[in-house]
Scaffold this motif. Structure first.
Motif, short mmCIF file in Angstrom:
data_model
loop_
_atom_site.label_atom_id
_atom_site.label_comp_id
_atom_site.label_asym_id
_atom_site.label_seq_id
_atom_site.Cartn_x
_atom_site.Cartn_y
_atom_site.Cartn_z
N LEU A 142 0.87 -1.17 0.00
CA LEU A 142 0.00 0.00 0.00
C LEU A 142 0.90 1.22 0.00
N HIS A 143 0.61 2.19 -0.84
CA HIS A 143 1.54 3.31 -0.91
C HIS A 143 0.86 4.59 -1.39
N ALA A 144 1.51 5.70 -1.08
CA ALA A 144 1.10 7.02 -1.53
C ALA A 144 2.37 7.86 -1.76
N PRO A 145 2.44 8.58 -2.90
CA PRO A 145 1.44 8.64 -3.97
C PRO A 145 1.40 7.35 -4.79
N ARG A 146 0.47 7.32 -5.78
CA ARG A 146 0.23 6.09 -6.52
C ARG A 146 1.43 5.65 -7.36
N GLY A 147 2.10 6.59 -8.01
CA GLY A 147 3.27 6.24 -8.81
C GLY A 147 2.91 5.48 -10.07
N ASN A 174 14.06 5.67 -4.55
CA ASN A 174 13.04 6.35 -5.34
C ASN A 174 11.64 5.84 -5.06
N GLY A 175 11.45 5.20 -3.92
CA GLY A 175 10.15 4.62 -3.61
C GLY A 175 9.13 5.66 -3.19
N PRO A 176 7.90 5.22 -2.95
CA PRO A 176 6.83 6.13 -2.53
C PRO A 176 7.17 6.82 -1.21
N GLN A 177 6.60 8.00 -1.01
CA GLN A 177 6.84 8.73 0.22
C GLN A 177 6.32 7.98 1.43
N LYS A 178 5.18 7.31 1.26
CA LYS A 178 4.60 6.54 2.35
C LYS A 178 4.22 5.16 1.83
N MET A 179 4.46 4.14 2.64
CA MET A 179 4.09 2.81 2.18
C MET A 179 3.95 1.85 3.36
N LEU A 180 3.20 0.80 3.10
CA LEU A 180 3.01 -0.29 4.04
C LEU A 180 3.19 -1.58 3.26
N VAL A 181 4.19 -2.36 3.64
CA VAL A 181 4.52 -3.60 2.94
C VAL A 181 3.92 -4.77 3.71
N SER A 182 3.25 -5.67 3.01
CA SER A 182 2.67 -6.83 3.69
C SER A 182 2.91 -8.10 2.89
N LEU A 183 2.86 -9.20 3.59
CA LEU A 183 2.81 -10.52 2.96
C LEU A 183 1.39 -11.04 3.14
N GLY A 184 0.76 -11.39 2.03
CA GLY A 184 -0.62 -11.84 2.08
C GLY A 184 -1.61 -10.70 2.10
N CYS A 185 -2.87 -11.04 1.86
CA CYS A 185 -3.95 -10.06 1.91
C CYS A 185 -5.18 -10.74 2.49
N SER A 186 -6.25 -9.98 2.62
CA SER A 186 -7.51 -10.50 3.15
C SER A 186 -8.56 -10.43 2.05
N GLY A 187 -9.29 -11.51 1.84
CA GLY A 187 -10.27 -11.54 0.76
C GLY A 187 -11.59 -12.15 1.18
N TRP A 188 -12.65 -11.69 0.53
CA TRP A 188 -14.00 -12.19 0.77
C TRP A 188 -14.68 -12.46 -0.57
N GLY A 189 -15.47 -13.51 -0.63
CA GLY A 189 -16.23 -13.80 -1.82
C GLY A 189 -17.45 -12.90 -1.93
N ALA A 190 -18.20 -13.06 -3.01
CA ALA A 190 -19.38 -12.22 -3.25
C ALA A 190 -20.37 -12.33 -2.09
N GLY A 191 -20.71 -11.19 -1.50
CA GLY A 191 -21.69 -11.13 -0.42
C GLY A 191 -21.18 -11.55 0.94
N GLN A 192 -19.98 -12.08 1.02
CA GLN A 192 -19.47 -12.60 2.28
C GLN A 192 -19.18 -11.49 3.29
N LEU A 193 -18.52 -10.43 2.85
CA LEU A 193 -18.21 -9.34 3.77
C LEU A 193 -19.49 -8.67 4.26
N GLU A 194 -20.44 -8.46 3.36
CA GLU A 194 -21.70 -7.84 3.75
C GLU A 194 -22.40 -8.67 4.83
N ASP A 195 -22.33 -9.98 4.70
CA ASP A 195 -22.93 -10.86 5.69
C ASP A 195 -22.24 -10.73 7.04
#
Length: 221
Positions: free
Chosen positions: A120-125, A153-174
């Motif tokens: 995750l970073h800012a600016p977009r680059g 020369n990297g972004p001014q702000k960033m957050l480096v992670s391994l892995g992400c979090s995901g939800w299928g259709a309608g799962q997060l809403e539930d």
């Protein structure tokens, strides 16, 4: 609330953690009137007992009819950015200037594609595999962003992670309906600037809620 369900996405093939993106396809019906929580924080409710998501704040990068994708911003691994760079054969060229960056912890972004890197970073680059989230914030999965960091020369702000979090259709809403998550518009200062241990309470305060008064029966905003 019931135990948090994992994403329905299939596990990644073995290989470099920086070789391919994990962004979902465009929704089949983009005109559909739907909840869009991209650029929002998901704040785990006290009722959430899941060992992965309990006590976490997730920054949502994508949310559409196909599901949602985000990154946990307050759960660190035991790895720092300099160690990660060494593992992918990159060397900091100006270590003195990058000292605050090289010792920054790498986040545990979630259980999905846990062997792949997400930044995750800012600016977009301008990187080869980037998903814009806002006018300033993007999520990048290509190695070229870390090559830029190594060269200073990297972004001014960033957050480096391994892995992400995901939800299928309608799962997060539930899960939200079941009071698993509070939601609030994200504040970049919280995920990029605040110490890890302060991010959970700071995110709750965005709702005008005293964190000490939070109960498992609250809703979302």
């Amino acid at each position: 609330m019931s135990k948090q369900r994992k994403t329905s996405k299939s596990p990644p093939k073995p290989g470099s953690p920086w070789e391919s993106p994990a962004f979902s396809a465009t929704p089949d019906n983009p005109a559909r009137d739907e909840l869009n929580l991209a650029d929002h924080f998901l704040i785990a409710m006290p009722s959430m007992l899941d060992p992965i998501f309990g006590g976490t704040v997730v920054y949502l990068c994508e949310h559409n009819a196909n599901g949602a994708l985000g990154v946990i911003i307050n759960k660190a691994t035991d790895m720092t950015v300099d160690v990660l760079l060494n593992r992918i054969d990159l060397k900091l060229e100006i270590a003195l200037d990058l000292a605050p960056v090289e010792k920054t912890p790498v986040m545990y972004g979630g259980p999905v594609q846990a062997d792949r890197g997400f930044v995750l970073h800012a600016p977009r680059g301008d990187f080869s595999s980037t998903m814009p989230v806002t006018a300033e914030i993007a999520l990048t999965t290509s190695k070229d962003i870390l090559e830029a960091v190594a060269l200073g020369n990297g972004p001014q702000k960033m957050l480096v992670s391994l892995g992400c979090s995901g939800w299928g259709a309608g799962q997060l809403e539930d899960e939200i309906v079941r009071n698993g998550w509070l939601t609030v518009r994200a504040d970049p200062n919280i995920m990029f600037d605040l110490p890890l241990e302060q991010r959970f309470f700071a995110a709750i305060k965005l709702l005008g809620i005293d964190p000490m008064m939070l109960s498992g029966e609250a809703g979302h905003a």
